[in-house]
Design a protein around this motif. Structure first.
Motif, PDB file in Angstrom:
ATOM      1  N   HIS A 119       0.808  -1.215   0.203  1.00 28.25           N
ATOM      2  CA  HIS A 119       0.026   0.001  -0.253  1.00 28.25           C
ATOM      3  C   HIS A 119       0.740   1.030   0.186  1.00 28.25           C
ATOM      4  CE1 HIS A 119      -3.284   3.168   1.395  1.00 28.25           C
ATOM      5  NE2 HIS A 119      -2.139   3.131   1.991  1.00 28.25           N
ATOM      6  N   TRP A 120       0.239   2.188  -1.463  1.00 24.13           N
ATOM      7  CA  TRP A 120       1.920   3.513  -0.947  1.00 24.13           C
ATOM      8  C   TRP A 120       0.883   4.491  -0.106  1.00 24.13           C
ATOM      9  CZ3 TRP A 120       5.868   1.373  -3.220  1.00 24.13           C
ATOM     10  CH2 TRP A 120       5.715   0.606  -3.915  1.00 24.13           C
ATOM     11  N   HIS A 121       1.186   4.796   1.453  1.00 16.33           N
ATOM     12  CA  HIS A 121      -0.158   5.470   2.115  1.00 16.33           C
ATOM     13  C   HIS A 121       0.194   6.890   2.050  1.00 16.33           C
ATOM     14  CE1 HIS A 121      -0.641   5.255   6.251  1.00 16.33           C
ATOM     15  NE2 HIS A 121      -0.993   6.943   6.074  1.00 16.33           N
ATOM     16  N   PRO A 154       3.814  16.285  -4.357  1.00 18.53           N
ATOM     17  CA  PRO A 154       4.573  16.207  -3.355  1.00 18.53           C
ATOM     18  C   PRO A 154       4.492  16.688  -2.125  1.00 18.53           C
ATOM     19  CG  PRO A 154       4.214  18.236  -4.959  1.00 18.53           C
ATOM     20  CD  PRO A 154       3.061  17.247  -5.186  1.00 18.53           C
ATOM     21  N   GLY A 155       6.180  15.892  -1.445  1.00 23.09           N
ATOM     22  CA  GLY A 155       5.570  14.849  -0.122  1.00 23.09           C
ATOM     23  C   GLY A 155       6.076  14.073   0.164  1.00 23.09           C
ATOM     24  N   SER A 156       5.315  13.833   1.884  1.00 20.98           N
ATOM     25  CA  SER A 156       6.387  12.778   2.483  1.00 20.98           C
ATOM     26  C   SER A 156       5.288  11.457   2.432  1.00 20.98           C
ATOM     27  CB  SER A 156       6.757  13.583   3.902  1.00 20.98           C
ATOM     28  OG  SER A 156       8.120  13.984   3.167  1.00 20.98           O
ATOM     29  N   PHE A 157       5.622  10.324   1.989  1.00 21.94           N
ATOM     30  CA  PHE A 157       4.935   9.188   2.003  1.00 21.94           C
ATOM     31  C   PHE A 157       5.599   8.423   2.496  1.00 21.94           C
ATOM     32  CE2 PHE A 157       3.539  12.676  -1.688  1.00 21.94           C
ATOM     33  CZ  PHE A 157       2.175  12.589  -1.181  1.00 21.94           C
ATOM     34  N   TRP A 158       5.320   6.917   2.778  1.00 20.56           N
ATOM     35  CA  TRP A 158       5.350   5.653   3.166  1.00 20.56           C
ATOM     36  C   TRP A 158       4.727   4.514   2.304  1.00 20.56           C
ATOM     37  CZ3 TRP A 158       3.855   2.808   7.916  1.00 20.56           C
ATOM     38  CH2 TRP A 158       2.744   3.096   7.435  1.00 20.56           C
ATOM     39  N   TYR A 159       5.288   3.599   1.777  1.00 23.48           N
ATOM     40  CA  TYR A 159       5.039   2.031   1.631  1.00 23.48           C
ATOM     41  C   TYR A 159       4.621   0.725   3.080  1.00 23.48           C
ATOM     42  CZ  TYR A 159       9.287   1.273   0.200  1.00 23.48           C
ATOM     43  OH  TYR A 159      10.916   0.584  -0.368  1.00 23.48           O
ATOM     44  N   HIS A 160       4.258   0.155   2.941  1.00 19.91           N
ATOM     45  CA  HIS A 160       3.810  -1.068   4.357  1.00 19.91           C
ATOM     46  C   HIS A 160       2.957  -2.460   3.224  1.00 19.91           C
ATOM     47  CE1 HIS A 160       0.050   0.329   5.532  1.00 19.91           C
ATOM     48  NE2 HIS A 160       0.604   2.060   4.775  1.00 19.91           N
ATOM     49  N   PRO A 161       2.611  -3.719   3.353  1.00 25.23           N
ATOM     50  CA  PRO A 161       1.459  -4.103   3.317  1.00 25.23           C
ATOM     51  C   PRO A 161       0.400  -4.355   4.113  1.00 25.23           C
ATOM     52  CG  PRO A 161       3.789  -5.159   4.503  1.00 25.23           C
ATOM     53  CD  PRO A 161       4.052  -3.934   4.171  1.00 25.23           C
ATOM     54  N   HIS A 162      -0.986  -4.517   3.187  1.00 18.85           N
ATOM     55  CA  HIS A 162      -1.759  -4.287   3.740  1.00 18.85           C
ATOM     56  C   HIS A 162      -2.938  -5.384   3.547  1.00 18.85           C
ATOM     57  CE1 HIS A 162      -5.764  -1.577   4.610  1.00 18.85           C
ATOM     58  NE2 HIS A 162      -4.919  -0.840   4.793  1.00 18.85           N
ATOM     59  N   ILE A 163      -2.329  -6.579   4.022  1.00 20.04           N
ATOM     60  CA  ILE A 163      -2.701  -7.889   4.405  1.00 20.04           C
ATOM     61  C   ILE A 163      -1.887  -7.896   5.817  1.00 20.04           C
ATOM     62  CG2 ILE A 163      -1.153  -9.018   3.045  1.00 20.04           C
ATOM     63  CD1 ILE A 163      -3.077 -11.213   2.408  1.00 20.04           C
ATOM     64  N   GLU A 164      -2.921  -8.395   6.227  1.00 22.78           N
ATOM     65  CA  GLU A 164      -2.163  -9.196   8.115  1.00 22.78           C
ATOM     66  C   GLU A 164      -1.487  -7.630   8.968  1.00 22.78           C
ATOM     67  OE1 GLU A 164      -0.738 -12.472   7.557  1.00 22.78           O
ATOM     68  OE2 GLU A 164      -2.471 -13.843   7.672  1.00 22.78           O
ATOM     69  N   GLY A 165      -2.148  -6.548   8.057  1.00 23.27           N
ATOM     70  CA  GLY A 165      -0.960  -5.336   8.245  1.00 23.27           C
ATOM     71  C   GLY A 165      -0.096  -4.905  10.162  1.00 23.27           C
ATOM     72  N   HIS A 415      -7.701   6.299   2.197  1.00 19.09           N
ATOM     73  CA  HIS A 415      -7.256   5.467   1.251  1.00 19.09           C
ATOM     74  C   HIS A 415      -6.877   6.941  -0.096  1.00 19.09           C
ATOM     75  CE1 HIS A 415      -5.248   1.489   2.539  1.00 19.09           C
ATOM     76  NE2 HIS A 415      -5.408   2.288   3.480  1.00 19.09           N
ATOM     77  N   GLY A 416      -6.642   7.242  -0.780  1.00 18.18           N
ATOM     78  CA  GLY A 416      -6.730   7.796  -2.356  1.00 18.18           C
ATOM     79  C   GLY A 416      -6.958   8.551  -2.601  1.00 18.18           C
ATOM     80  N   MET A 417      -7.142   9.565  -1.412  1.00 17.15           N
ATOM     81  CA  MET A 417      -7.682  10.828  -1.672  1.00 17.15           C
ATOM     82  C   MET A 417      -7.257  11.943  -0.195  1.00 17.15           C
ATOM     83  SD  MET A 417     -11.392   9.974  -1.820  1.00 17.15           S
ATOM     84  CE  MET A 417     -10.686   8.712  -2.420  1.00 17.15           C
ATOM     85  N   ASP A 437      -4.141  13.055   4.941  1.00 17.09           N
ATOM     86  CA  ASP A 437      -5.106  11.339   4.944  1.00 17.09           C
ATOM     87  C   ASP A 437      -5.378  10.682   6.155  1.00 17.09           C
ATOM     88  OD1 ASP A 437      -2.456   9.751   4.535  1.00 17.09           O
ATOM     89  OD2 ASP A 437      -1.692  10.884   3.210  1.00 17.09           O
ATOM     90  N   THR A 438      -4.159  10.611   6.948  1.00 19.09           N
ATOM     91  CA  THR A 438      -4.414  10.443   8.304  1.00 19.09           C
ATOM     92  C   THR A 438      -4.293  11.305   9.437  1.00 19.09           C
ATOM     93  OG1 THR A 438      -2.747   8.924   7.279  1.00 19.09           O
ATOM     94  CG2 THR A 438      -3.281   8.424   9.734  1.00 19.09           C
TER      95      THR A 438
END
Length: 480
Positions: A119-121, A154-165, A415-417, A437-438
């Motif tokens: 997931h591209w958070h 532009p910005g600061s993001f992060w990525y991680h799994p989204h199954i059994e996170g 997610h997504g917006m 987004d959070t």
């Protein structure tokens, strides 16, 4: 009622003993500054595409080894650079970076013993690239998948799994992501600081036992980390100004940051730079949130200086363990003086709404087990995956009203917006034009935000305390 009272008392004692262990571990790591190691910076992924408008990388998720405690190896799961021969998995994983407008291609290979996704958070991208079980088929052990999307913002993001996170992130699968663009901030350094905690046994290995308290609070760890390190050391240039990007990648810990004798000049949120920066002495970052700050190192401190995590009352009678050092900051030789900030960091923009705009209520609720078992969690009385999706038309503007139960805070992620916070219990935010987004929803409060629902696709929204999301506090948004 007597059984419930006994259970609560036992839980409070468990919280106190756990946080005492946290404090003991942190103080032990910081007892000898001479033994500190320089804080590592995230290692960038290798771009294998010569086209300056395309960032193409090879990313692998696989079992790895990590020493959270010196000389004590822990078995983890980690991302590594598949384009670099001999690369090893790191926690956090390698930095993915691009320029605004770049096409991003990620060739992903899963060498884990279980299925996973990415997931591209925070990134706005097509729904089928979002990396959730409803947007793609899970990538099986030994499988591959190609993610392809454009870096819109532009910005600061992060990525991680989204199954059994809750399990996969705790094991080490998370990494930073930067999209460069927008106003230029000329600083002496641009650092990405990934905040986390881990729950370790005395042998330095991950403690995989999950008790009811872990579920309630989001698996609180007894070792605090910055860029995967406990008690790191960071040297800054005297008379300089630095840009620090923070992400809270923990399962459930809240980080309330303080740098004594210094202020945080907050220039960015989840959705990038703010039109109007503001100053705070401390900075609360809930799980999943990102903040960008400028820090001036003009005057050497009066004594030892450490970035600290200070108490925040998130609920459930969690006691105050006192300030906890995250990393030591050392003043080095003088560097280049700070450059003036651009007059405008970002043009203000708002979500258009009026008195006729649809208001959707969402109630985040937890229900404890009087017998002492794990609690369950819900949104509007429904528990994922047995939920009724929210349906909306692409481009529609809505106001979402998020109500947190009175027991504890919940960080809410859509997610997504991006969205704009309107109020918390009727009080407007300090910066009304910032994009999120959070967002943290304080216990017992009602938070309202305005959002334009786009693009089309199947999206999820959930509490970003991962144990809560995986145990029911998640919903689905279908945009047509």
């Amino acid at each position: 009622m007597r059984k419930l009272a006994l259970y609560v008392s036992h839980r409070e004692i468990r919280v106190i003993s756990l946080l005492a262990f946290v404090l003991l571990g942190v103080l032990s790591a910081c007892s000898d500054a001479g033994l500190r190691t320089t804080l590592p910076a995230p290692i960038p992924l290798t771009d294998i595409n010569p086209d300056p408008n395309i960032v193409e990388v090879q990313l692998v998720a696989a079992p790895a080894s990590k020493e959270y405690l010196p000389g004590k190896a822990a078995a983890v799961w980690a991302y590594r650079d598949g384009a670099k021969p001999g690369s090893v998995g790191t926690v956090p994983g390698p930095l993915l970076q691009a320029n605004q407008g770049n096409l991003i291609i990620v060739h992903f290979r899963n060498e884990l013993p279980v299925a996973t996704t990415i997931h591209w958070h925070g990134l706005r991208l097509p729904g089928n690239q979002d990396g959730t079980p409803i947007s793609q088929t899970a990538i099986p052990a030994g499988g591959t998948y190609e993610y392809r999307f454009t870096a819109v913002d532009p910005g600061s993001f992060w990525y991680h799994p989204h199954i059994e996170g809750n399990e996969q992130v705790e094991k080490g699968l998370y990494a930073p992501f930067i999209v460069h663009g927008g106003a230029t901030l000329n600083t002496a350094a641009d650092r990405y600081l990934v905040l986390d905690d881990v729950k370790l046994g005395g042998d330095g290995k991950l403690d995989e036992k999950v008790d009811p308290l872990d579920v309630m609070l989001g698996r609180p760890g007894n070792v605090l980390l910055v860029n995967g390190m406990q008690g790191g050391r960071l040297e800054v240039g005297s008379w300089t100004q630095e840009r620090w990007r923070f992400v809270n990648s923990s399962n459930g810990r809240y980080f309330n940051l303080r740098l004594p004798e210094h202020e945080f000049y907050i220039v960015g949120w989840d959705g990038g730079l703010l039109p109007v920066p503001y100053v705070q002495d401390s900075l609360l970052i809930a799980p999943g949130e990102r903040y960008e700050v400028l820090i001036s190192f003009e005057h050497p401190p009066s004594g030892r200086l450490a970035l600290q995590n200070i108490y925040y009352d998130r609920g459930h009678n969690v006691p105050d363990p006192g300030p906890q050092d995250l990393l030591e900051v050392i003043y080095g030789p003088a560097g280049p003086p700070p450059s003036p900030l651009p007059t405008v960091l970002r043009k203000p923009s708002t979500v258009p709404f009026n008195s006729k705009t649809l208001v959707r209520p969402f109630v985040l609720k937890e229900q404890e087990d009087p017998a002492g078992g794990a609690a369950n969690f819900s949104i509007n009385g429904q528990r994922w995956p047995d939920i009724t999706p929210v349906e909306a038309k692409s481009g529609a503007v809505e106001i979402w009203e998020i109500e947190a139960n009175p027991e504890m805070d919940h960080p809410f992620h859509l997610h997504g917006m991006f969205f704009q916070v309107l109020s918390v219990n009727g009080v407007p935010p300090v910066v009304p034009w910032g994009w999120k987004d959070t967002v943290n929803v304080p216990r017992g409060s009602k938070l309202r935000f305005a959002v334009q629902l786009d693009p089309p696709g199947r999206w999820v929204f959930h509490c970003h305390i991962l144990e809560h999301a995986e145990r029911g506090m998640m919903g689905e948004l279908v945009i047509r």
